[in-house]
Design a protein around this motif. Sequence first.
Motif, PDB file in Angstrom:
ATOM      1  N   PHE A  28       0.809  -1.212   0.046  1.00 46.28           N
ATOM      2  CA  PHE A  28      -0.109  -0.056   0.070  1.00 46.28           C
ATOM      3  C   PHE A  28       0.880   1.318  -0.145  1.00 46.28           C
ATOM      4  CE2 PHE A  28      -3.430  -2.700   1.650  1.00 46.28           C
ATOM      5  CZ  PHE A  28      -4.609  -2.324   0.726  1.00 46.28           C
ATOM      6  N   VAL A  29       1.870   1.416   0.744  1.00 45.25           N
ATOM      7  CA  VAL A  29       2.839   2.492   0.849  1.00 45.25           C
ATOM      8  C   VAL A  29       3.615   2.764  -0.382  1.00 45.25           C
ATOM      9  CG1 VAL A  29       4.731   3.430   1.888  1.00 45.25           C
ATOM     10  CG2 VAL A  29       3.254   2.373   3.385  1.00 45.25           C
ATOM     11  N   LEU A  30       4.085   1.481  -1.067  1.00 44.29           N
ATOM     12  CA  LEU A  30       4.746   1.690  -2.458  1.00 44.29           C
ATOM     13  C   LEU A  30       3.527   2.278  -3.614  1.00 44.29           C
ATOM     14  CD1 LEU A  30       6.758  -1.741  -2.433  1.00 44.29           C
ATOM     15  CD2 LEU A  30       7.524   0.667  -2.596  1.00 44.29           C
ATOM     16  N   PHE A  31       2.555   1.603  -3.281  1.00 42.56           N
ATOM     17  CA  PHE A  31       1.632   2.056  -4.384  1.00 42.56           C
ATOM     18  C   PHE A  31       1.191   3.855  -4.227  1.00 42.56           C
ATOM     19  CE2 PHE A  31      -2.813   3.104  -5.779  1.00 42.56           C
ATOM     20  CZ  PHE A  31      -2.787   2.585  -6.952  1.00 42.56           C
ATOM     21  N   ALA A  32       1.397   4.184  -2.850  1.00 50.33           N
ATOM     22  CA  ALA A  32       1.020   5.424  -2.759  1.00 50.33           C
ATOM     23  C   ALA A  32       2.264   6.261  -3.126  1.00 50.33           C
ATOM     24  CB  ALA A  32       0.519   5.622  -1.223  1.00 50.33           C
ATOM     25  N   LYS A  33       3.413   6.009  -3.157  1.00 46.75           N
ATOM     26  CA  LYS A  33       4.686   6.671  -3.098  1.00 46.75           C
ATOM     27  C   LYS A  33       5.063   6.492  -4.496  1.00 46.75           C
ATOM     28  CE  LYS A  33       4.718   8.270   1.044  1.00 46.75           C
ATOM     29  NZ  LYS A  33       4.308   9.469   1.574  1.00 46.75           N
ATOM     30  N   LEU A  34       5.096   5.488  -5.262  1.00 53.29           N
ATOM     31  CA  LEU A  34       5.595   5.372  -6.645  1.00 53.29           C
ATOM     32  C   LEU A  34       4.876   6.194  -7.588  1.00 53.29           C
ATOM     33  CD1 LEU A  34       6.175   1.532  -6.868  1.00 53.29           C
ATOM     34  CD2 LEU A  34       7.878   3.492  -6.645  1.00 53.29           C
ATOM     35  N   PRO A  35       5.706   6.555  -8.636  1.00 56.08           N
ATOM     36  CA  PRO A  35       5.060   7.390  -9.726  1.00 56.08           C
ATOM     37  C   PRO A  35       4.389   6.249 -10.570  1.00 56.08           C
ATOM     38  CG  PRO A  35       7.360   7.306 -10.095  1.00 56.08           C
ATOM     39  CD  PRO A  35       6.999   6.842  -8.604  1.00 56.08           C
ATOM     40  N   ASP A  36       3.594   6.859 -11.531  1.00 57.75           N
ATOM     41  CA  ASP A  36       2.994   5.803 -12.500  1.00 57.75           C
ATOM     42  C   ASP A  36       4.220   5.170 -13.336  1.00 57.75           C
ATOM     43  OD1 ASP A  36       0.482   6.410 -11.911  1.00 57.75           O
ATOM     44  OD2 ASP A  36       0.090   7.891 -13.405  1.00 57.75           O
ATOM     45  N   CYS A  37       4.086   3.863 -13.154  1.00 57.56           N
ATOM     46  CA  CYS A  37       5.320   3.123 -14.054  1.00 57.56           C
ATOM     47  C   CYS A  37       4.580   1.652 -13.998  1.00 57.56           C
ATOM     48  CB  CYS A  37       6.593   2.989 -13.161  1.00 57.56           C
ATOM     49  SG  CYS A  37       6.487   2.448 -11.533  1.00 57.56           S
ATOM     50  N   ARG A  38       5.179   0.555 -14.536  1.00 52.12           N
ATOM     51  CA  ARG A  38       4.801  -0.711 -14.601  1.00 52.12           C
ATOM     52  C   ARG A  38       4.784  -1.396 -13.270  1.00 52.12           C
ATOM     53  NH1 ARG A  38       8.056  -4.573 -18.824  1.00 52.12           N
ATOM     54  NH2 ARG A  38       7.778  -6.276 -17.476  1.00 52.12           N
ATOM     55  N   PHE A  39       5.870  -1.166 -12.566  1.00 52.24           N
ATOM     56  CA  PHE A  39       5.973  -1.952 -11.232  1.00 52.24           C
ATOM     57  C   PHE A  39       4.599  -1.417 -10.302  1.00 52.24           C
ATOM     58  CE2 PHE A  39       7.666  -1.951  -6.686  1.00 52.24           C
ATOM     59  CZ  PHE A  39       7.671  -3.454  -6.647  1.00 52.24           C
ATOM     60  N   ARG A  40       4.160  -0.087 -10.539  1.00 56.01           N
ATOM     61  CA  ARG A  40       3.022   0.609  -9.830  1.00 56.01           C
ATOM     62  C   ARG A  40       1.843  -0.206 -10.370  1.00 56.01           C
ATOM     63  NH1 ARG A  40      -0.583   5.374  -9.412  1.00 56.01           N
ATOM     64  NH2 ARG A  40      -0.770   5.778  -7.279  1.00 56.01           N
ATOM     65  N   ASP A  41       1.819  -0.479 -11.358  1.00 58.97           N
ATOM     66  CA  ASP A  41       0.587  -1.212 -12.216  1.00 58.97           C
ATOM     67  C   ASP A  41       0.638  -2.700 -11.581  1.00 58.97           C
ATOM     68  OD1 ASP A  41      -0.128   1.021 -13.273  1.00 58.97           O
ATOM     69  OD2 ASP A  41       1.058   0.346 -15.604  1.00 58.97           O
ATOM     70  N   THR A  42       1.793  -3.420 -11.265  1.00 60.94           N
ATOM     71  CA  THR A  42       1.749  -4.777 -10.856  1.00 60.94           C
ATOM     72  C   THR A  42       1.112  -4.863  -9.187  1.00 60.94           C
ATOM     73  OG1 THR A  42       3.556  -5.110 -12.266  1.00 60.94           O
ATOM     74  CG2 THR A  42       3.154  -6.613 -10.358  1.00 60.94           C
ATOM     75  N   ILE A  43       1.694  -3.552  -8.705  1.00 63.52           N
ATOM     76  CA  ILE A  43       1.348  -3.640  -7.137  1.00 63.52           C
ATOM     77  C   ILE A  43      -0.293  -3.358  -6.976  1.00 63.52           C
ATOM     78  CG2 ILE A  43       1.573  -2.109  -5.044  1.00 63.52           C
ATOM     79  CD1 ILE A  43       4.369  -1.625  -5.932  1.00 63.52           C
ATOM     80  N   SER A  44      -0.798  -2.509  -8.080  1.00 67.99           N
ATOM     81  CA  SER A  44      -2.131  -2.146  -8.090  1.00 67.99           C
ATOM     82  C   SER A  44      -2.893  -3.394  -8.345  1.00 67.99           C
ATOM     83  CB  SER A  44      -2.532  -1.183  -8.975  1.00 67.99           C
ATOM     84  OG  SER A  44      -2.645  -1.697 -10.465  1.00 67.99           O
ATOM     85  N   ASN A  45      -2.264  -4.344  -9.112  1.00 65.74           N
ATOM     86  CA  ASN A  45      -3.421  -5.659  -9.176  1.00 65.74           C
ATOM     87  C   ASN A  45      -3.274  -6.492  -7.954  1.00 65.74           C
ATOM     88  OD1 ASN A  45      -3.714  -5.142 -12.013  1.00 65.74           O
ATOM     89  ND2 ASN A  45      -1.932  -5.943 -12.548  1.00 65.74           N
ATOM     90  N   VAL A  46      -2.117  -6.609  -7.422  1.00 64.43           N
ATOM     91  CA  VAL A  46      -2.039  -7.243  -5.871  1.00 64.43           C
ATOM     92  C   VAL A  46      -2.952  -6.504  -4.895  1.00 64.43           C
ATOM     93  CG1 VAL A  46      -0.637  -7.789  -4.153  1.00 64.43           C
ATOM     94  CG2 VAL A  46       0.234  -7.930  -6.455  1.00 64.43           C
TER      95      VAL A  46
END
Length: 113
Positions: A28-46
């Motif tokens: 949740f913290v990574l999702f909130a802090k990361l800019p839009d990128c592929r890794f953030r999309d992966t985290i959002s799926n989780v």
Amino acid sequence: MTLSGEMQILYYAAGVLLAANLLAMALFVLFAKLPDCRFRDTISNVILEIDKFADRMENEQKRRIAIQSINEVLGWRRILVPAALIGWVIDADVAAIRKMQAATGTPNLHERE
């Protein structure tokens, strides 16, 4: 001092729940802090799957089925755990997930589907 088999399973279960909640909070913290990128999309799926789990456990019938399934697994090892205790753990986990969402300002990801 050695622990009985039941106590070891209890400690393992508590450790697994604690580790899962720490991992969820990190996501949740990574999702909130990361800019839009592929890794953030992966985290959002989780996070979406975590949110779906919380939604299912808020449904009384699905929660009851989950409690029954956990009791069946523990009953196989002849470990008797009151259904109310299992329900309390599920409710606490759902509440923790909801607090993580609120604390990190994670949007409702259901709107993506």
